[in-house]
Scaffold this active site. Structure first.
Site, PDB file in Angstrom:
ATOM      1  N   SER A  18       0.753  -1.191  -0.117  1.00 58.53           N
ATOM      2  CA  SER A  18      -0.034  -0.008  -0.018  1.00 58.53           C
ATOM      3  C   SER A  18       0.740   0.981   0.117  1.00 58.53           C
ATOM      4  CB  SER A  18      -1.050   0.010   1.282  1.00 58.53           C
ATOM      5  OG  SER A  18      -1.678   1.007   1.266  1.00 58.53           O
ATOM      6  N   ASP A  73      -3.261   6.239  -2.995  1.00 57.51           N
ATOM      7  CA  ASP A  73      -2.214   5.542  -2.353  1.00 57.51           C
ATOM      8  C   ASP A  73      -1.612   4.370  -3.170  1.00 57.51           C
ATOM      9  OD1 ASP A  73      -4.023   3.565  -2.124  1.00 57.51           O
ATOM     10  OD2 ASP A  73      -3.502   3.036   0.042  1.00 57.51           O
ATOM     11  N   ASP A 115      -1.430   1.360  -3.529  1.00 57.38           N
ATOM     12  CA  ASP A 115      -2.225   0.133  -4.250  1.00 57.38           C
ATOM     13  C   ASP A 115      -3.703   0.601  -4.687  1.00 57.38           C
ATOM     14  OD1 ASP A 115      -3.063   0.447  -1.447  1.00 57.38           O
ATOM     15  OD2 ASP A 115      -3.534  -1.830  -1.241  1.00 57.38           O
ATOM     16  N   ASP A 173      -6.602   1.920  -3.129  1.00 58.53           N
ATOM     17  CA  ASP A 173      -7.538   1.864  -2.377  1.00 58.53           C
ATOM     18  C   ASP A 173      -7.922   2.842  -1.292  1.00 58.53           C
ATOM     19  OD1 ASP A 173      -5.747   1.308  -0.320  1.00 58.53           O
ATOM     20  OD2 ASP A 173      -6.380  -0.470   0.225  1.00 58.53           O
ATOM     21  N   ALA A 203     -11.050   8.661   7.575  1.00 59.50           N
ATOM     22  CA  ALA A 203     -10.651  10.087   7.289  1.00 59.50           C
ATOM     23  C   ALA A 203      -9.511  10.093   6.374  1.00 59.50           C
ATOM     24  CB  ALA A 203     -10.083  10.774   8.644  1.00 59.50           C
ATOM     25  N   PRO A 249      -2.955   2.276  20.401  1.00 57.82           N
ATOM     26  CA  PRO A 249      -1.776   1.654  19.778  1.00 57.82           C
ATOM     27  C   PRO A 249      -2.008   1.391  18.379  1.00 57.82           C
ATOM     28  CG  PRO A 249      -3.179   0.010  21.235  1.00 57.82           C
ATOM     29  CD  PRO A 249      -3.761   1.078  21.129  1.00 57.82           C
TER      30      PRO A 249
HETATM   31  C1  16G Z   1      -4.322  -0.156   7.584  1.00 52.12           C
HETATM   32  C2  16G Z   1      -5.869  -0.328   7.359  1.00 52.12           C
HETATM   33  C3  16G Z   1      -6.333   1.246   7.408  1.00 52.12           C
HETATM   34  C4  16G Z   1      -5.871   1.635   8.804  1.00 52.12           C
HETATM   35  C5  16G Z   1      -4.571   1.808   9.132  1.00 52.12           C
HETATM   36  C6  16G Z   1      -4.354   2.391  10.637  1.00 52.12           C
HETATM   37  C7  16G Z   1      -6.888  -1.555   6.037  1.00 52.12           C
HETATM   38  C8  16G Z   1      -6.871  -2.392   4.650  1.00 52.12           C
HETATM   39  N1  16G Z   1      -6.029  -0.975   6.130  1.00 52.12           N
HETATM   40  O1  16G Z   1      -3.720   0.603   6.716  1.00 52.12           O
HETATM   41  O2  16G Z   1      -7.833   1.109   7.166  1.00 52.12           O
HETATM   42  O3  16G Z   1      -6.543   2.998   8.875  1.00 52.12           O
HETATM   43  O4  16G Z   1      -4.006   0.410   8.888  1.00 52.12           O
HETATM   44  O5  16G Z   1      -2.941   2.220  10.537  1.00 52.12           O
HETATM   45  O6  16G Z   1      -7.693  -2.337   7.021  1.00 52.12           O
HETATM   46  P1  16G Z   1      -2.421   2.459  12.381  1.00 52.12           P
HETATM   47  O7  16G Z   1      -3.042   1.243  13.042  1.00 52.12           O
HETATM   48  O8  16G Z   1      -0.915   2.301  12.240  1.00 52.12           O
HETATM   49  O9  16G Z   1      -2.969   3.703  12.962  1.00 52.12           O
HETATM   50 MG    MG Z   2      -3.884   0.955   0.407  1.00 55.47          MG
END
Ligand code: 16G
Ligand code: MG
Length: 546
Positions: free
Chosen positions: A66, A278, A280, A282, A373, A501
């Site tokens: 991604s 981004d 990939d 999505d 967001a 986290p």
């Molecule tokens: C991943 C998730 C995205 C989420 C992000 C949060 C999928 C396909 N992608 O990229 O939805 O906003 O993680 O990242 O589920 P974080 O936990 O590091 O804040």
């Molecule tokens: Mg992505």
């Protein structure tokens, strides 16, 4: 059966696991430096084959990291209806990935036993990859895993993540969702888009123009492929198309959202609509720069508002009584939630971060619009809602306005990729809505004003000391942290803050919003300090932003 395992043993020797390496199937699959992923890819090929046998359906495997840097890669599994793989199988994925070389067969047999997998059932796996240098080699490892267990595979080669989800859904619905080819995807989406565009009376060529930042990734390739299908209803200027720049480097949706500034490598004229994908494709965010040169970001919350307003108006015109809801996470700007609940009067739900949680919540409504967001999101229509809309659209005795609304709803359904958030599909829907409403990007932006906000991260020795509840909006541990946050938030007007986290990085994330940017910055800093002190911060104390 014996020979199948012999083949696994033999092939796994070609994709050996370095001893001691441990990875988790995180929020969006495995993601790390591409050099460490070969054995994981092979094993995910094995796992997808087992999953295919148990579901008696085609399973997808997407090789991508991604928005991560070019050096990284990753893999995610796609379940039969195009959704993220079920949580039980995420656990299996972690177990299989971490089994030492000599324990691999035992780990595999353990899953076969627990799920009572019928090994004589046929298996089929669809594989796709992004444009990273490592993706070809790694997707070959996935294919090796599939064949080692006697599964059939289809290699789609370079596709966006949402395209692969789409193929899986098409295949398992026997073509009801569409044709399981890239060409079929372009045809379905572009035909719906062109029909929607016909409802935009007197739309000038200027209004049909959009600048797209392809993040130097797969999205750029696919936008280019799709262009001819759009029959000049949309004029795209493509930047960061991968011909020179580096993937996700100073460009792409994540960069633009986090840095709150335009990507490099893009020409931006005042008032002109721009968007970024981004790596990939999505996720999508929009932006523009005004006549004073000030940058304005329209993130996933603004997109959700635009789409849900449009759908709600159409439902009213069509006289359809369908329950529509917007699903957000704690990161949704407070102004967006306020506008949706109090002005638009739609139901708003909040879930934990991560697409699967939003997707799941959205399935509970006739129409569920979900967006993070950060720009990942789509719209889900229940089967009953689709049927009602279909019937109305086919009803020949309908009068003008109702008929028009029903047809618009029908084409809206067809332009949307309901399997997962899809930058290309979202872009077409947004462009169609703006054209139909005759709205400029400035007018869209003015629907509500974002509260200033700030995101920070804090390093602690163990992120697991932070436990949250209420869709990550409140911390239940460590003791005293939530009380500290509550006290800090009270110091500022229109303020809100939470910590969680990260599911993709070894850090604690801090979010704060308030009436002014200075207040949001101060609050974010003070909450970071509270995390540092109460949750075992490492390294130096967080420094103030000003
Ligand atoms: C991943 C998730 C995205 C989420 C992000 C949060 C999928 C396909 N992608 O990229 O939805 O906003 O993680 O990242 O589920 P974080 O936990 O590091 O804040
Ligand atoms: Mg992505």
């Amino acid at each position: 059966m014996m020979s199948e395992f012999q083949e696994v043993s033999k092939q796994s020797g070609v994709h050996p696991k370095p001893a001691g390496l441990v990875f988790q199937y995180g929020t969006a699959g495995f993601r790390t430096n591409a050099k460490l992923l070969d054995h994981i890819m092979f094993r995910m090929g094995l796992l997808a084959t087992l999953r295919s046998k148990t579901t008696k359906a085609t399973i997808g495997v997407m090789v991508t990291a991604s928005h991560n840097p070019e050096e990284d890669n990753g893999v995610k599994l796609v379940d039969p209806m195009g959704e993220m793989v079920s949580p039980t199988w995420e656990v299996y994925a972690t177990q299989l990935a971490n089994a030492e070389q000599e324990d691999l067969l035992a780990a595999l047999k353990d899953i076969i036993e627990k799920e009572a997998v019928n090994m004589s059932q046929e298996a089929k796996v669809f594989v796709g990859k992004d444009t990273r240098g490592s993706s070809a080699r790694l997707s070959q490892a996935v294919l090796d895993g599939v064949s080692a267990l006697g599964g059939h595979s289809k290699d789609y080669g370079l596709v966006t993540t949402p395209q692969l989800h789409y193929m899986v859904c098409c295949q398992n619905t026997q073509g009801k969702y569409g044709e399981a080819t890239v060409e079929g995807y372009y045809k379905k989406l572009s035909q719906a888009f062109i029909k929607l565009s016909k409802n935009a009376s007197n739309c000038t060529d200027d209004q049909k123009h959009l600048s797209v930042d392809g993040a130097n990734g797969i999205g750029a390739l696919k936008v280019r492929e799709m262009e001819s299908h759009l029959k000049k209803e949309l004029h795209i200027s493509l930047f960061n198309d991968g011909s020179e720049g580096k993937l996700n480097h100073q460009c792409g949706a994540d960069f633009v959202k986090v840095q709150q500034k335009p990507p490099t490598g893009m020409e931006i004229n005042p008032g002109e609509r721009c968007c970024s994908f981004d790596g990939d494709a999505d996720r999508i965010v929009y932006y523009y720069s005004d006549s004073e040169g000030t940058f304005h970001l329209l993130d996933g919350d603004k997109v959700a508002t635009l789409i849900s307003t449009f759908l709600k108006e159409l439902l009213t015109s069509a006289g359809l009584d369908l329950k529509i809801a917007v699903v957000q996470t704690a990161y949704a700007n407070g102004s967006s939630t306020n506008y949706l609940e109090n002005t638009m009067k739609v139901i708003v739900r909040c879930t934990k971060t991560g697409v699967k949680h939003l997707h799941h919540a959205a399935q509970e409504f006739d129409i569920g619009v979900y967006f993070e967001a950060n720009g990942h999101g789509t719209v889900l229509f229940s089967k009953a809602a689709e049927e009602k809309i279909q019937q109305l659209a086919e009803n020949s005795s309908l009068i003008d306005e109702k008929k028009r609304a029903a047809l618009l709803l029908q084409n809206t359904i067809n332009v949307i990729n309901q399997t997962v958030g899809d930058a290309i599909s979202d872009m077409l829907l947004i462009e169609a809505i703006l054209a139909i409403k005759g709205m400029t990007i400035h007018q869209w932006d003015a629907i509500y004003t974002d509260l200033p906000n700030r995101q920070l991260k804090v390093k602690v020795s163990d992120c697991r000391v932070i436990d949250t509840t209420d869709a990550e909006r409140r911390a239940v541990s460590p003791a005293g942290l939530q009380e500290a946050i509550d006290t800090l938030v009270k110091k500022y007007r229109k303020a809100r803050s939470f910590v969680r986290p990260s599911g993709t990085e070894d850090v604690v994330r801090v979010y704060a919003e308030a009436e002014t940017q200075d207040s949001a910055d101060d609050l974010a800093h003070e909450v970071s300090l509270a995390v540092y002190r109460l949750a075992g911060g490492v390294g130096g104390e967080p420094k103030p932003l000003h």
